[in-house]
Design an enzyme around this catalytic site. Structure first.
Site, mmCIF file in Angstrom:
data_model
loop_
_atom_site.group_PDB
_atom_site.id
_atom_site.type_symbol
_atom_site.label_atom_id
_atom_site.label_comp_id
_atom_site.label_asym_id
_atom_site.label_seq_id
_atom_site.Cartn_x
_atom_site.Cartn_y
_atom_site.Cartn_z
ATOM 1 N N LYS A 98 -53.955 48.282 47.150
ATOM 2 C CA LYS A 98 -53.375 48.746 45.886
ATOM 3 C C LYS A 98 -51.859 48.733 45.893
ATOM 4 O O LYS A 98 -51.230 48.497 44.871
ATOM 5 C CB LYS A 98 -53.873 50.160 45.549
ATOM 6 N N LYS A 152 -64.378 41.637 44.315
ATOM 7 C CA LYS A 152 -65.113 42.739 43.703
ATOM 8 C C LYS A 152 -64.925 42.748 42.181
ATOM 9 O O LYS A 152 -63.827 42.491 41.701
ATOM 10 C CB LYS A 152 -64.549 44.036 44.294
ATOM 11 N N LYS A 161 -61.883 46.869 37.380
ATOM 12 C CA LYS A 161 -61.271 47.114 36.075
ATOM 13 C C LYS A 161 -59.855 46.573 36.021
ATOM 14 O O LYS A 161 -59.290 46.394 34.964
ATOM 15 C CB LYS A 161 -61.335 48.588 35.696
HETATM 16 P P1 AMP Z 1 -63.447 53.669 40.446
HETATM 17 O O1 AMP Z 1 -63.572 53.064 39.115
HETATM 18 O O2 AMP Z 1 -62.656 52.826 41.396
HETATM 19 O O3 AMP Z 1 -63.045 55.105 40.384
HETATM 20 O O4 AMP Z 1 -64.917 53.641 41.037
HETATM 21 C C1 AMP Z 1 -65.920 54.499 40.582
HETATM 22 C C2 AMP Z 1 -67.177 54.264 41.395
HETATM 23 O O5 AMP Z 1 -67.683 52.937 41.129
HETATM 24 C C3 AMP Z 1 -66.977 54.345 42.903
HETATM 25 O O6 AMP Z 1 -68.104 54.976 43.486
HETATM 26 C C4 AMP Z 1 -66.910 52.904 43.326
HETATM 27 O O7 AMP Z 1 -67.339 52.716 44.655
HETATM 28 C C5 AMP Z 1 -67.862 52.229 42.345
HETATM 29 N N1 AMP Z 1 -67.513 50.810 42.134
HETATM 30 C C6 AMP Z 1 -66.355 50.327 41.613
HETATM 31 N N2 AMP Z 1 -66.371 48.976 41.558
HETATM 32 C C7 AMP Z 1 -67.579 48.594 42.045
HETATM 33 C C8 AMP Z 1 -68.214 47.319 42.258
HETATM 34 N N3 AMP Z 1 -67.620 46.163 41.914
HETATM 35 N N4 AMP Z 1 -69.462 47.308 42.783
HETATM 36 C C9 AMP Z 1 -70.083 48.478 43.102
HETATM 37 N N5 AMP Z 1 -69.543 49.692 42.943
HETATM 38 C C10 AMP Z 1 -68.316 49.767 42.427
HETATM 39 N N1 TRP Z 2 -61.712 57.330 45.159
HETATM 40 C C1 TRP Z 2 -62.853 57.151 44.325
HETATM 41 C C2 TRP Z 2 -62.811 55.749 43.679
HETATM 42 O O1 TRP Z 2 -61.787 55.172 43.512
HETATM 43 C C3 TRP Z 2 -62.934 58.195 43.242
HETATM 44 C C4 TRP Z 2 -63.067 59.568 43.791
HETATM 45 C C5 TRP Z 2 -62.126 60.549 43.784
HETATM 46 C C6 TRP Z 2 -64.204 60.107 44.429
HETATM 47 N N2 TRP Z 2 -62.628 61.680 44.332
HETATM 48 C C7 TRP Z 2 -63.885 61.447 44.761
HETATM 49 C C8 TRP Z 2 -65.456 59.592 44.744
HETATM 50 C C9 TRP Z 2 -64.785 62.277 45.431
HETATM 51 C C10 TRP Z 2 -66.350 60.426 45.411
HETATM 52 C C11 TRP Z 2 -66.022 61.744 45.733
HETATM 53 O O2 TRP Z 2 -63.828 55.260 43.326
#
Ligand code: AMP
Ligand code: TRP
Length: 333
Positions: free
Chosen positions: A114, A198, A201
């Site tokens: 990131k 992956k 978003k």
């Molecule tokens: P985030 O949007 O990064 O906060 O992710 C929210 C949840 O979605 C987390 O548990 C991530 O591990 C899962 N996640 C995000 N992108 C993917 C992906 N491409 N495949 C599977 N899980 C994902």
């Molecule tokens: N870091 C996680 C992600 O990007 C989001 C997250 C923040 C999270 N706090 C958490 C996931 C606690 C599980 C438990 O997806």
């Protein structure tokens, strides 16, 4: 034994099929299990580790909540709230940042990805992000954390922090050491444009992902344009090594239809991609379009959404503020 579940999703807009299959679908199944208490958090404090527009952030918090509810989470069965409404998260994160070691954080690959090349310009918050995540989890005596595969390393760090705190303060078991719950199959959904990246978003191409707010026409168009290869659909024991896109699309199909990859291969082996893509779009539309319509409907009910967060925040606060109070006592405050 009863299970305590905690997970978080960032309100950064564009929730997609990867979030749904890797996380939210699983949240809903856990919510409906016996002897299981679930806490689901919209992690807005994590979102501000990169620059956010206040208006958009506010909208994205509501949209993430709407996606949760539209996917089947229920505020009467699970505690659903946003992180910034419970002060214990920030307080606990500071305490834990004095427990976590620089060396541990330096190993985190997500920060490296990131922050990119110019690490000097990354916020301190982005670097400390996994410590706040540990605070989220540990405040609720969580036993299991359902996340996608990409969060595994952060979960290991959380376990290290909990153990170190308990050891340093001779408070055995005070912080519960949680287990990750990572699905064995389909835990990493890949981009529709590149089977080795992956689904994310932050990908600049909207064609790389199916958003939970996409309508039928968009879904059909994105699957039509999804990258494939020139060979026919693979057989079940075929080596997918050089066919990441074929594998990803078959995994999406399998996950949405709750069947094994082998079974999906059997269904389509030898057929051409256009035949498979038609079936796949049909299935995605069937599963995602109702969610997308419900998200749009809920977004017109701001008061209702805000009330869910307010009430969820109150419930979360009761638990978390007690835990942080005990923590402060242990430390000597
Ligand atoms: P985030 O949007 O990064 O906060 O992710 C929210 C949840 O979605 C987390 O548990 C991530 O591990 C899962 N996640 C995000 N992108 C993917 C992906 N491409 N495949 C599977 N899980 C994902
Ligand atoms: N870091 C996680 C992600 O990007 C989001 C997250 C923040 C999270 N706090 C958490 C996931 C606690 C599980 C438990 O997806």
């Amino acid at each position: 034994m009863s299970k305590k579940i905690f997970s978080g999703v960032q309100p950064s807009g564009n929730l997609h099929l990867g979030n749904y299959l890797g996380a939210i679908k699983n949240f809903v199944e856990l919510q409906n299990e016996k002897n299981t208490e679930c806490v689901y958090c919209i992690v807005d404090l994590h979102a501000i580790t990169v620059k956010q527009d206040p208006k958009e952030l506010r909208r994205n918090i509501r949209e993430t909540l709407a996606a949760f509810i539209a996917s089947g989470l229920n505020e009467n069965k699970s505690i659903i709230f946003n992180q910034s409404s419970v002060p214990a998260h920030s307080e606990c994160a500071w305490i834990l940042s004095c427990i976590a070691r620089m060396g541990w954080l330096n190993r985190m690959t997500q920060f490296k990805e990131k922050a990119g090349k110019d690490k000097e310009k990354a916020s301190v918050g982005l670097y400390a992000y996994p410590v706040l995540m540990a605070a989220d989890i540990l405040l609720y005596d969580t036993t299991h954390v359902p996340v996608g595969d990409d969060q595994k390393q952060h979960l290991e760090l959380c376990r290290d922090i909990a153990q170190r705190f308990n050891n340093d303060f001779e408070a055995p078991n005070f912080l519960k050491v949680p287990e990750p719950l990572i699905q064995k199959h389909f835990s990493r959904i890949m981009s529709l444009k590149d089977g080795e990246k992956k689904m994310s978003k932050s990908d600049e191409s909207d064609l790389s992902r199916i958003n939970l707010t996409d309508d039928k026409d968009k879904i059909i168009n994105k699957i039509k344009k999804a990258k494939t290869d020139t060979m026919p659909m693979p057989k079940k024991d075929e080596n997918f090594k050089n066919r990441p896109e074929a594998l990803n699309l078959l995994e999406i199909y399998s996950s949405l239809s709750n069947q094994s990859l082998e079974k999906s291969c059997d269904e389509f082996a030898g057929k051409n991609f256009s035949f498979f893509k038609e079936k796949l779009s049909y299935l995605i539309v069937e599963k995602i379009e109702p969610i997308s319509k419900e998200i749009k409907r809920l977004l017109n009910e701001e008061k209702h959404l805000d009330k869910i967060l307010l009430e969820g925040g109150e419930k979360a606060n009761e638990f978390a503020s007690t835990k942080v109070k005990e923590m402060k006592k242990i430390i000597g405050f």
